[in-house]
Design a protein around this motif. Structure first.
Motif, PDB file in Angstrom:
ATOM      1  N   ASP A   1       5.234  14.188   2.666  1.00  0.00           N
ATOM      2  CA  ASP A   1       5.126  12.773   2.977  1.00  0.00           C
ATOM      3  C   ASP A   1       3.737  12.205   2.687  1.00  0.00           C
ATOM      4  N   ARG A   2       2.994  12.873   1.766  1.00  0.00           N
ATOM      5  CA  ARG A   2       1.663  12.347   1.446  1.00  0.00           C
ATOM      6  C   ARG A   2       1.762  11.174   0.479  1.00  0.00           C
ATOM      7  N   CYS A   3       2.874  11.125  -0.280  1.00  0.00           N
ATOM      8  CA  CYS A   3       3.085   9.964  -1.135  1.00  0.00           C
ATOM      9  C   CYS A   3       4.566   9.608  -1.170  1.00  0.00           C
ATOM     10  N   LYS A   4       4.825   8.344  -1.514  1.00  0.00           N
ATOM     11  CA  LYS A   4       6.212   7.879  -1.597  1.00  0.00           C
ATOM     12  C   LYS A   4       6.631   7.748  -3.053  1.00  0.00           C
ATOM     13  N   LEU A   5       5.630   7.745  -3.922  1.00  0.00           N
ATOM     14  CA  LEU A   5       5.920   7.514  -5.326  1.00  0.00           C
ATOM     15  C   LEU A   5       4.946   8.335  -6.167  1.00  0.00           C
TER      16      LEU A   5
ATOM     17  N   TYR B   1       0.540  -3.539  -3.952  1.00  0.00           N
ATOM     18  CA  TYR B   1       1.691  -2.796  -3.444  1.00  0.00           C
ATOM     19  C   TYR B   1       1.462  -1.299  -3.460  1.00  0.00           C
ATOM     20  N   PHE B   2       0.506  -0.877  -4.306  1.00  0.00           N
ATOM     21  CA  PHE B   2       0.302   0.569  -4.443  1.00  0.00           C
ATOM     22  C   PHE B   2      -1.095   0.984  -4.026  1.00  0.00           C
ATOM     23  N   ASP B   3      -1.132   2.201  -3.502  1.00  0.00           N
ATOM     24  CA  ASP B   3      -2.413   2.780  -3.146  1.00  0.00           C
ATOM     25  C   ASP B   3      -2.466   4.143  -3.839  1.00  0.00           C
ATOM     26  N   VAL B   4      -3.151   4.192  -4.976  1.00  0.00           N
ATOM     27  CA  VAL B   4      -3.219   5.438  -5.742  1.00  0.00           C
ATOM     28  C   VAL B   4      -4.187   6.373  -5.030  1.00  0.00           C
ATOM     29  N   ARG B   5      -3.645   7.436  -4.466  1.00  0.00           N
ATOM     30  CA  ARG B   5      -4.453   8.267  -3.584  1.00  0.00           C
ATOM     31  C   ARG B   5      -5.128   9.425  -4.314  1.00  0.00           C
ATOM     32  N   LYS B   6      -4.384  10.035  -5.233  1.00  0.00           N
ATOM     33  CA  LYS B   6      -4.900  11.295  -5.774  1.00  0.00           C
ATOM     34  C   LYS B   6      -4.291  11.595  -7.133  1.00  0.00           C
ATOM     35  N   THR B   7      -5.029  12.318  -7.923  1.00  0.00           N
ATOM     36  CA  THR B   7      -4.514  12.797  -9.188  1.00  0.00           C
ATOM     37  C   THR B   7      -4.373  14.317  -9.093  1.00  0.00           C
ATOM     38  N   VAL B   8      -3.176  14.791  -9.429  1.00  0.00           N
ATOM     39  CA  VAL B   8      -2.945  16.237  -9.341  1.00  0.00           C
ATOM     40  C   VAL B   8      -2.672  16.789 -10.725  1.00  0.00           C
ATOM     41  N   ASN B   9      -2.575  18.116 -10.837  1.00  0.00           N
ATOM     42  CA  ASN B   9      -2.478  18.719 -12.155  1.00  0.00           C
ATOM     43  C   ASN B   9      -1.213  19.514 -12.383  1.00  0.00           C
ATOM     44  N   SER B  10      -0.245  19.405 -11.480  1.00  0.00           N
ATOM     45  CA  SER B  10       1.008  20.128 -11.715  1.00  0.00           C
ATOM     46  C   SER B  10       2.158  19.450 -10.989  1.00  0.00           C
ATOM     47  N   TYR B  11       3.366  19.749 -11.487  1.00  0.00           N
ATOM     48  CA  TYR B  11       4.553  19.236 -10.808  1.00  0.00           C
ATOM     49  C   TYR B  11       4.667  19.806  -9.399  1.00  0.00           C
ATOM     50  N   ARG B  12       4.200  21.080  -9.269  1.00  0.00           N
ATOM     51  CA  ARG B  12       4.296  21.716  -7.960  1.00  0.00           C
ATOM     52  C   ARG B  12       3.524  20.917  -6.906  1.00  0.00           C
ATOM     53  N   ASP B  13       2.346  20.483  -7.298  1.00  0.00           N
ATOM     54  CA  ASP B  13       1.539  19.697  -6.366  1.00  0.00           C
ATOM     55  C   ASP B  13       2.223  18.379  -6.014  1.00  0.00           C
ATOM     56  N   LEU B  14       2.857  17.783  -7.025  1.00  0.00           N
ATOM     57  CA  LEU B  14       3.553  16.519  -6.802  1.00  0.00           C
ATOM     58  C   LEU B  14       4.692  16.708  -5.804  1.00  0.00           C
TER      59      LEU B  14
ATOM     60  N   ASN C   1       0.816  -1.215   0.000  1.00  0.00           N
ATOM     61  CA  ASN C   1       0.000   0.000   0.000  1.00  0.00           C
ATOM     62  C   ASN C   1       0.852   1.269   0.000  1.00  0.00           C
ATOM     63  N   ILE C   2       1.893   1.258  -0.837  1.00  0.00           N
ATOM     64  CA  ILE C   2       2.728   2.454  -0.952  1.00  0.00           C
ATOM     65  C   ILE C   2       1.863   3.583  -1.518  1.00  0.00           C
ATOM     66  N   PRO C   3       1.798   4.718  -0.846  1.00  0.00           N
ATOM     67  CA  PRO C   3       0.934   5.805  -1.327  1.00  0.00           C
ATOM     68  C   PRO C   3       1.474   6.432  -2.622  1.00  0.00           C
ATOM     69  N   VAL C   4       0.586   6.572  -3.603  1.00  0.00           N
ATOM     70  CA  VAL C   4       0.991   7.038  -4.935  1.00  0.00           C
ATOM     71  C   VAL C   4       0.138   8.243  -5.350  1.00  0.00           C
ATOM     72  N   TYR C   5       0.775   9.274  -5.920  1.00  0.00           N
ATOM     73  CA  TYR C   5       0.066  10.393  -6.538  1.00  0.00           C
ATOM     74  C   TYR C   5       0.322  10.322  -8.042  1.00  0.00           C
ATOM     75  N   VAL C   6      -0.651  10.799  -8.795  1.00  0.00           N
ATOM     76  CA  VAL C   6      -0.546  10.695 -10.240  1.00  0.00           C
ATOM     77  C   VAL C   6      -0.693  12.084 -10.870  1.00  0.00           C
ATOM     78  N   TYR C   7       0.157  12.363 -11.854  1.00  0.00           N
ATOM     79  CA  TYR C   7      -0.007  13.564 -12.679  1.00  0.00           C
ATOM     80  C   TYR C   7      -0.176  13.089 -14.105  1.00  0.00           C
ATOM     81  N   ASP C   8      -1.417  12.936 -14.497  1.00  0.00           N
ATOM     82  CA  ASP C   8      -1.726  12.408 -15.818  1.00  0.00           C
ATOM     83  C   ASP C   8      -1.968  13.580 -16.759  1.00  0.00           C
ATOM     84  N   GLN C   9      -0.922  13.925 -17.570  1.00  0.00           N
ATOM     85  CA  GLN C   9      -1.020  15.104 -18.429  1.00  0.00           C
ATOM     86  C   GLN C   9      -1.918  14.847 -19.629  1.00  0.00           C
TER      87      GLN C   9
END
Lengths: 320, 379
Positions: B94-98, B74-87, B48-56
């Protein structure tokens, strides 16, 4: 004096050094079967050290120590079956019950299982602890603890008993009872070594060894020791103020020694008749009121003060 | 050696343990607490590694790839963001590890050139988790990529068999089939418990007698030094063996760690290890006549090497050569190796001859030294 066959302890030229400090300095004495031998002296005189050496707990630096026929310097373990020891500090287990302590020490002394039960019961009645067998030892009052410790030290019926200041911190009533027990032991032929700094207790001993700064100052029966002071006479003086009187007396001609005892002075003089006349007059002339002055019998404390004073005079001053 | 004196000594020591709340806590509660804390707390698995996604791009293809991540345990996709800054912010806080970044031309490149890069950003603070997540992410993407290739070939009408050059690895994992790090760690915790409880309790035993003034009386009796040592250690040995049984039961019935060896081999090696630990604790207690100092030093020389150098959680093979050499001196190393083998491989004492011998030699030497440590004099 009893013959040699009755000697249970013989100490010859005993020296104990801790580093550069000499705690016991060329001490020699003997003790006879059934005797109560008292060690008298202030704290630090070396009494406890001598007793610990006799029990094989400390190794002598020099000299020979024979206890119950065993050379303690060579075979400290060999002596353990013959002796009972009560150390200065209470050293039974406070978190064990009275009977558990007794059973533990009966086991350590290897008392036969068949008779251990009887011995434990005897020890309990000796300590007067009937009905308290299952009390935790820590909850007992001082006098009871001491008597229980004595009971433990006697479980294996030792020939020689070593008691290191057994009555310190115990109330007078319990001290009295304790000494009755000690006399009972000696009546049964047990040799008892007691160290104390209570002078009154010394009178209960058959013979005394007076120690000061690691040396034996004098040895003998209480009457013999008192006799040592009979060179001259002892006077009891009640004066006002006491301090000034002491200062004046200590330098006066004809006065060998003066010391404070309670609220009065003990004055050792060369000639009682003369002093009884001259001293009051001299004190009055210097403004000290002499309430009373009369001859008294020397106590062991006087003996001690005198002998310790002579020893320090020899050594050059009262304090190094 | 007199059995009468030995029994008297053991009996007294046993009464004292039972009556001393502190000793009881150490003997009973400590093992349970350690098992629970370490059993749950120390985990080398990454799930359940926390994952954020930036899907351009936000295309069908990019979503298909992300679905693979969502489906992985192994992964827990938590959120989709819209910029590198958010990532960056998500990783910093520490909201995501990957983080996965899919470029805007993902599907076009895939279609036109057959080759499309995807960016994976890993938080490398914890290298172990980072390595694992990197590996898992590669695996997920590789599988996706293989499926895309497969589909393309099918659409071209090529038979699957024609895609040659494929070597398949058929992995079989032995002993710890589920690769649960718990199964690897818990057997070692038994060693930790033994070291902690055994050393702590015995380090107090002689020091306590000195501190409370009971030693002088003890010394004036005919008891011999070896009777003092044995008499005092027998109750602690029994406590230690009981704790070992407790640990064994907890590990098997509570944590579900497989136990494939025999009880006899488990308790034989535990007995040897306990002799070493108790002997060390006893010697420290003899040398340092106060309880606090003795217990501190006891922990230092037993628990420290057992937790760091025994290989209970930190594999010895991965240590630098110099440290690895030192571990041969750490008695716990042999015990931990044996424990893991007994639990997971179920091998008998025979297969562990070298380790058993090392432990036995340690027990003999320490035991001998301990009997000589205690002297019956005050000076």
């Amino acid at each position: 004096m009893p013959n040699d066959g009755n000697i249970s302890v013989r100490v010859d030229g005993l020296v104990k050094r801790f580093g550069s400090f000499t705690a016991v300095d060329r001490v020699s004495f003997s003790a006879y079967r059934g005797e109560i031998l008292g060690f008298l002296g202030p704290n630090g005189a070396g009494k406890s050290t001598v007793i610990r050496i006799l029990c094989g707990l400390l190794r002598p630096s020099e000299g020979s120590v024979i206890v119950a026929g065993v050379d303690v310097g060579k075979d400290p373990e060999g002596v353990r079956h013959h002796i009972g020891y009560m150390s200065q500090k209470f050293s039974l287990y406070n978190d064990l019950e009275v009977s558990e302590n007794l059973r533990f020490f009966a086991g350590l002394y290897g008392v036969d299982r068949g008779i251990a039960g009887d011995r434990i019961r005897e020890a309990i009645s000796l300590a007067g602890l009937q009905g308290h067998e299952h009390d935790l030892t820590g909850t007992l009052a001082g006098g009871w603890k001491q008597r229980l410790a004595l009971g433990c030290a006697l479980l294996h019926r030792p020939e020689i008993l070593f008691l290191d200041e057994p009555t310190s911190g115990v109330d007078p009533m319990s001290r009295r009872q304790f000494w009755d027990l000690i006399h009972g032991m000696s009546g049964r032929g047990v040799t008892v070594f007691v160290s104390t700094h209570y002078m009154d207790e010394a009178e209960y001993c058959d013979r005394l060894v007076l120690m000061n700064r690691g040396r034996v100052v004098a040895m003998g029966t209480p009457p013999e020791l008192r006799h040592l002071v009979k060179k001259g006479a002892l006077l009891l003086a009640k004066c006002e103020p006491l301090g000034t009187a002491l200062q004046i007396l200590q330098g006066s001609p004809g006065v060998a020694e003066a010391a404070v005892f309670g609220n009065s002075l003990h004055v050792r003089v060369e000639q009682a008749e003369d002093a009884l006349v001259t001293l009051p007059a001299m004190l009055e002339s210097r403004g000290v009121k002499c309430v009373s002055l009369k001859p008294i019998e020397a106590s062991l404390e006087d003996v001690f003060v005198q002998l310790a004073g002579e020893q320090s005079a020899v050594r050059g001053g009262p304090d190094r | 050696m007199s059995p009468r004196r030995l029994i008297a000594m053991s009996r007294k020591e046993f009464i004292q343990i039972v009556r001393d709340p502190r000793s009881l806590l150490i003997a009973l509660l400590m093992p349970v607490m350690q098992m629970v804390l370490l059993g749950y707390g120390v985990s080398l698995d990454a799930k359940n590694i926390p994952v954020y996604v930036y899907d351009q791009e936000g295309s069908q293809d990019s979503q298909a790839l992300l679905k693979r991540f969502q489906a992985s345990p192994y992964f827990d996709v938590r959120k989709t963001v819209n910029s590198y800054r958010d990532l960056r912010y998500a990783i910093d806080s520490d909201r995501c590890k990957l983080a996965i970044v899919i470029p805007f031309d993902f599907s076009r490149k895939l279609r036109d050139t057959g080759f499309a890069p995807v960016q994976v950003i890993v938080d490398g603070t914890d290298d172990n988790t980072a390595n694992l997540s990197k590996g898992y992410a590669r695996a997920v993407i590789a599988r996706f990529s293989a499926d895309v290739q497969h589909n393309w070939l099918q659409r071209q009408g090529m038979p699957i068999a024609a895609s040659n050059g494929n070597i398949s690895v058929d992995t079989r994992i032995w002993f710890n089939e589920d690769l649960e790090s718990r199964n690897f760690i818990i057997p070692g915790i038994v060693a930790l418990v033994m070291a902690l409880v055994g050393a702590l309790l015995t380090s107090l035993t002689i020091a306590r007698e000195w501190e409370r003034g009971t030693m002088e009386q003890l010394l004036s009796t005919p008891i011999t030094p070896s009777e003092v040592m044995l008499g005092k250690l027998i109750p602690y040995f029994m406590v230690g063996m009981a704790d070992a049984a407790l640990c064994l039961m907890m590990s098997v019935w509570w944590f579900g760690v497989p136990f494939r060896g025999t009880l006899a081999s488990f308790f034989t090696t535990t007995a040897l290890f306990l002799i070493v630990i108790l002997g060390i604790g006893f010697m420290i207690s003899v040398a340092i006549r106060n309880q606090l100092g003795a217990s501190m030093i006891a922990l230092l020389v037993t628990l420290m090497p057992t937790s760091l150098l025994s290989g209970y959680a930190f594999p010895i093979d991965q240590m630098p050569a110099a440290v690895r050499a030192i571990t041969y001196l750490v008695y716990s190393r042999y015990y931990v190796t044996i424990l893991k083998a007994i639990y997971l491989k179920g091998v008998g004492v025979k297969a562990l001859g070298a380790e058993m011998t090392a432990l036995a030699v340690y027990a003999a030497v320490i035991g001998l030294l301990a009997t000589r440590a205690f002297r019956k004099t005050l000076d």
